[in-house]
Design an enzyme around this catalytic site. Structure first.
Site, PDB file in Angstrom:
ATOM      1  CE1 TYR A  92     -30.841 -27.689   1.751  1.00 34.98           C
ATOM      2  CE2 TYR A  92     -30.754 -28.937   3.693  1.00 34.98           C
ATOM      3  CZ  TYR A  92     -30.317 -28.389   2.620  1.00 34.98           C
ATOM      4  OH  TYR A  92     -29.050 -28.768   1.882  1.00 34.98           O
ATOM      5  N   GLY A  93     -35.583 -28.052   0.645  1.00 35.47           N
ATOM      6  CA  GLY A  93     -35.368 -27.391  -0.108  1.00 35.47           C
ATOM      7  C   GLY A  93     -36.189 -28.312  -1.599  1.00 35.47           C
ATOM      8  CB  THR A  94     -36.063 -29.526  -4.823  1.00 31.41           C
ATOM      9  OG1 THR A  94     -35.049 -30.743  -4.507  1.00 31.41           O
ATOM     10  CG2 THR A  94     -35.154 -29.017  -5.699  1.00 31.41           C
ATOM     11  CG  LEU A  95     -36.153 -33.944  -0.458  1.00 27.48           C
ATOM     12  CD1 LEU A  95     -35.147 -34.484   0.226  1.00 27.48           C
ATOM     13  CD2 LEU A  95     -37.367 -34.890  -1.532  1.00 27.48           C
TER      14      LEU A  95
ATOM     15  CD  GLU B 192     -30.901 -33.967  -0.999  1.00 22.47           C
ATOM     16  OE1 GLU B 192     -30.322 -32.833  -1.652  1.00 22.47           O
ATOM     17  OE2 GLU B 192     -31.671 -33.916  -0.406  1.00 22.47           O
TER      18      GLU B 192
END
Length: 135
Positions: A11-14, A77
């Site tokens: 949901y973010g930087t990936l 993570e």
């Protein structure tokens, strides 16, 4: 799905086009997904964190990853010391999502649960990439 493969919800930087998407370069993209409205997303500055409680759906992408990619994601993570993993049910099967259980400071909430759109708004306002916690 192969016996050693995992489904992961990011949901973010990936997500595609974000700073860590190269880690999923070899993974099979299964497309966009939006979770049930059971979470809260926070802006930790350069990346988001999701808590497994709240009333917001989280927007992101599903990937099928092999064991090595899963290990690389765990390392990025900070699993299990920083983030934890929980399973969510998706149309493609159960998938891992990285969540943070306790925040030590008061961070801004990403109200609509979409990190990419949130960052685009911040970019347009000229305030992205600052450390934006309320502490």
């Amino acid at each position: 799905m192969k016996g050693n493969d995992f489904l992961v919800f990011v949901y973010g930087t990936l997500r595609k086009g974000e700073s860590n998407d190269a880690l999923l370069q070899e993974a099979e993209s299964l497309g966009f997904y939006e979770t049930e409205s059971e979470y809260t997303m926070f802006d930790l500055g350069y990346f988001p964190a999701v808590t497994p409680s709240g009333k917001t759906s989280i927007s992101g992408e599903l990937y099928r990853v092999d064991q090595q990619t899963a290990k690389n994601l765990d390392q990025l993570e900070g699993y299990p010391s920083y983030y934890d993993r929980i399973q969510i049910t998706t149309p493609m099967g159960d998938a891992w999502i990285y969540v943070i259980h306790h925040l030590t400071e008061d961070y801004d909430e990403v109200e609509k649960g979409d990190w990419v759109k949130y960052c685009a708004r911040k970019d347009a306002q000229g305030v992205r990439n600052g450390y934006r916690h309320r502490g």
